[in-house]
Structures are given as structure tokens and as C-alpha cells.
Design an enzyme around this catalytic site. Sequence first.
Site, PDB file in Angstrom:
ATOM      1  N   CYS A 211       0.852  -1.184   0.000  1.00 15.66           N
ATOM      2  CA  CYS A 211       0.000   0.000   0.000  1.00 15.66           C
ATOM      3  C   CYS A 211       0.893   1.241   0.000  1.00 15.66           C
ATOM      4  O   CYS A 211       2.117   1.144   0.046  1.00 15.66           O
ATOM      5  CB  CYS A 211      -0.967  -0.010   1.184  1.00 15.66           C
ATOM      6  SG  CYS A 211      -0.300   0.600   2.735  1.00 15.66           S
ATOM      7  N   CYS A 236       6.223  27.568  -7.823  1.00 21.05           N
ATOM      8  CA  CYS A 236       5.227  26.494  -7.911  1.00 21.05           C
ATOM      9  C   CYS A 236       5.823  25.317  -8.668  1.00 21.05           C
ATOM     10  O   CYS A 236       6.841  25.449  -9.341  1.00 21.05           O
ATOM     11  CB  CYS A 236       3.956  26.993  -8.608  1.00 21.05           C
ATOM     12  SG  CYS A 236       4.212  27.425 -10.323  1.00 21.05           S
ATOM     13  N   CYS A 294      -4.018  -2.207   6.755  1.00 20.48           N
ATOM     14  CA  CYS A 294      -3.162  -2.888   5.769  1.00 20.48           C
ATOM     15  C   CYS A 294      -2.705  -4.218   6.351  1.00 20.48           C
ATOM     16  O   CYS A 294      -2.762  -5.255   5.681  1.00 20.48           O
ATOM     17  CB  CYS A 294      -1.963  -2.009   5.404  1.00 20.48           C
ATOM     18  SG  CYS A 294      -0.778  -2.835   4.326  1.00 20.48           S
TER      19      CYS A 294
END
Length: 402
Positions: A211, A236, A294
Site C-alpha cells: 500500500c 510552484c 493494511c
Amino acid sequence: MDAAERIKKLEDEISRLKGDIVRVPIETMSAEVRDSNPYSRLMALQKMGIVENYQRIRDFTVAIVGVGGVGSVASEMLTRCGIGKLILFDYDKVELANMNRLFFQPHQSGQSKVDAAVQTLKKINPDVQFEQYNFDITTTDNFPLFLNAVSSGSLSGSAVDLVLSCVDNFEARMTVNMACNELGQNWFESGVSEQAVSGHIQFIQPGTSACFACAPPLLVADDSLDEKSLKKPGVCAASLPTTMAVVAGFLIQNTLKYLLGFGQVSDYLGYNALSDFFPTMSLKPNEQCDDCHCRKRQQEAAERRRANESSGVEEKKEKKEEKVVHDSNDWGIELVSETSEDIPNGDHSNLPSLAAKSGLKYAYMSAPGTYENPSRDQTQSNAAATTTNESLDDLMSQLKML
Ligand SMILES: [Zn+2]
């Protein structure tokens, strides 16, 4: 031009922009080859023997989290393919700064991304059902709503068939990961690097494959720091419509393969635009994953395997994954991460100074002497090595021989 003419012209322009739906919904997909059939070329996949039953696509529901550079293009692709239902999540507004990417148009500036997207997508294909949520899934108030939409949002009222994460930050990815682990929901993670020249998709089946928390980036913001504050004012991330479209294409290609059952779904597919390199690999779950759901899904998967073994049933998927781990994984380990580009390959000597920065921590710490020569993807290779009985040293020596 007098006032009346100008008003007429403006009215015409408004009705053009509103764009009335140009066709009525279609009950059954037809393979008939005629210019007015929007599905003839898709249904041809059946005739060509690629897909057994293309019309099944109408039964499926896909949830897309994040309708930005990747998510908007992904939602358009699924809409054009005639998906049954799309559920969109985003809390951002369309801005002119988004116009370097595909899908959104300048006149939609200021509109919420989900509303603007649905407005466009309905016109492209009125057969698709849409549901949109204009909220941030990471807040405590909205998380249960997100869980509910994913677990009961399908056309039949059950869980959606697939979740696609197209978000741009760690916190939102971890939220999608947490929800999907809790629900046992299969999903795809996707991402494009801040330099705009690499990206990846990763298929996550809770309990069976790693995961997002099993192998996270090495350095993350801790609880004392808002991830957003790490952004420097006036600076940015870069983005290219090309890289975004490639990643969206990979994502939906694999979504179609998964839903319609053709070809092979990639567990991990990377894209390095500078060298046109496409690494693939598989990652086994980390038994020490921080996410309790998980670990629970891993136990369930192990029980299923044991039950199948004792009843003599072979799990084909498991066998296929084993093969990939020992075959192409050796190549993928070193080159897939775009999350730590600033860390020189094989050299973590500068990490302590990075972590000393207030608000940052290591996601995973290794015991001293565990790794002789750790790569920048040591957590990922560790996750793979944990269950394949191959030590990291073995993998490293194989890498050196390349
Ligand atoms: Zn995990």
C-alpha cells in the site's frame, strides 16, 4: 452594430457556451458501423478479439479523487469510453494558471473543478451517470462521507469498482490509502513529479500488494507542520500537459484492462520523460506497515492463500506476481522514485541535515548496519524483499552487476 444586434449576438454566444446536449441517451451500445454511432469504434474491440464483452463497461463505477491535470483527463477518457458511473472529488476551483493543462477552459475560471468537469462531461456523453463532491477528503468531517461514497456509490449501491487517486500531495494520498485499506478497496495511485518530467501509476490491492504506507517517500512532514507550508512563495511545481496526459493514459489504459479483463494490469509503471524510460515492478506489502488495516488485509490474504493451498486451488494472480518480483523487479528498484530527486543515488549522508529541518521526519528508520549501501528507494526495495526472502544486499549486488 446597434444595441439590439449586440444583445442578439451575446444571446447566441451564451446559448453556444451553454451547449445544449446534442444527442439523446442510448439504451444499448451498438457495434453497427455508421457515422452517428458513438460506440462503433469501441465495440470494434470485441470484433477484433481484444475484449470479450465491451458493453460491461456500463456496469462499472469508478471514483476519481482529484480532478486536476491527471484526474480531469482521466475522467474525460472514461466518459468517452462509456463508463457506467463516475464519482468525482475535488475542492479546488478552475484557475487561469491551469490552462497549460488539458480539459478545462478559460471561461470556467472560478467554477469548482467538479462542477465544471461534470458540465463538460455530460455534454460529451449523456449516457454516463455523474456524482460530484466539492470537498476536501482529508478533513475529519468529510472522511466518513468519502468512505460512504466509495463503499456504497456504485450503480447497484455497493462499493465502487475502482478508486483512482489523482491528487498532488502526500496527505491526500495517505487519506485515500487509509480509506481503501479500511474498505479492502482496490485502487490506483498516480503522480507526476514537481519537475514535470516523470510520473507513475501504481495498482494497490490491499493485503496483496504494497500500500502507499508500506513504502512511502523517505522524508515527510511530521504532525507539527502543514505540508502546504513547505511551498516557497512565488515558486510552484512545474507541469506539462504532455506528462500529465501520458500518466492519465497509463492510468485509464490499466483501468480498462482491469475492468474489462484483457491484457495484463501493471502493478507499477513509471515514466521518465528525459530518457523515455518506463520501469515496471511489483511490490509486496510490508508486514510492519504503519496502517493497521493494511496489516489486517495482509492477514486475510495469507489466510485465503492457506485455505487455497490446503484445498489444492492455485492462485494464478499470486503466481504471476512472484514471477515479476524475481524477473523485472531487479531493474525497477533503482529508477522509479521521483519523490527524492535531491538525494544523490546511493548517498544518504546528507539526510540528517534535511531531517533536522523543523517539521520533517523520516517515514522509516533502518537499524544501524542493516544496509551497507542503501539506495534512495531502500524502503521500497525493503518492502519487496521482506516477503521474497531476498535480502537487500542480494538485490544490491544484482544491481551492481547490471
Ligand atoms: Zn501497507
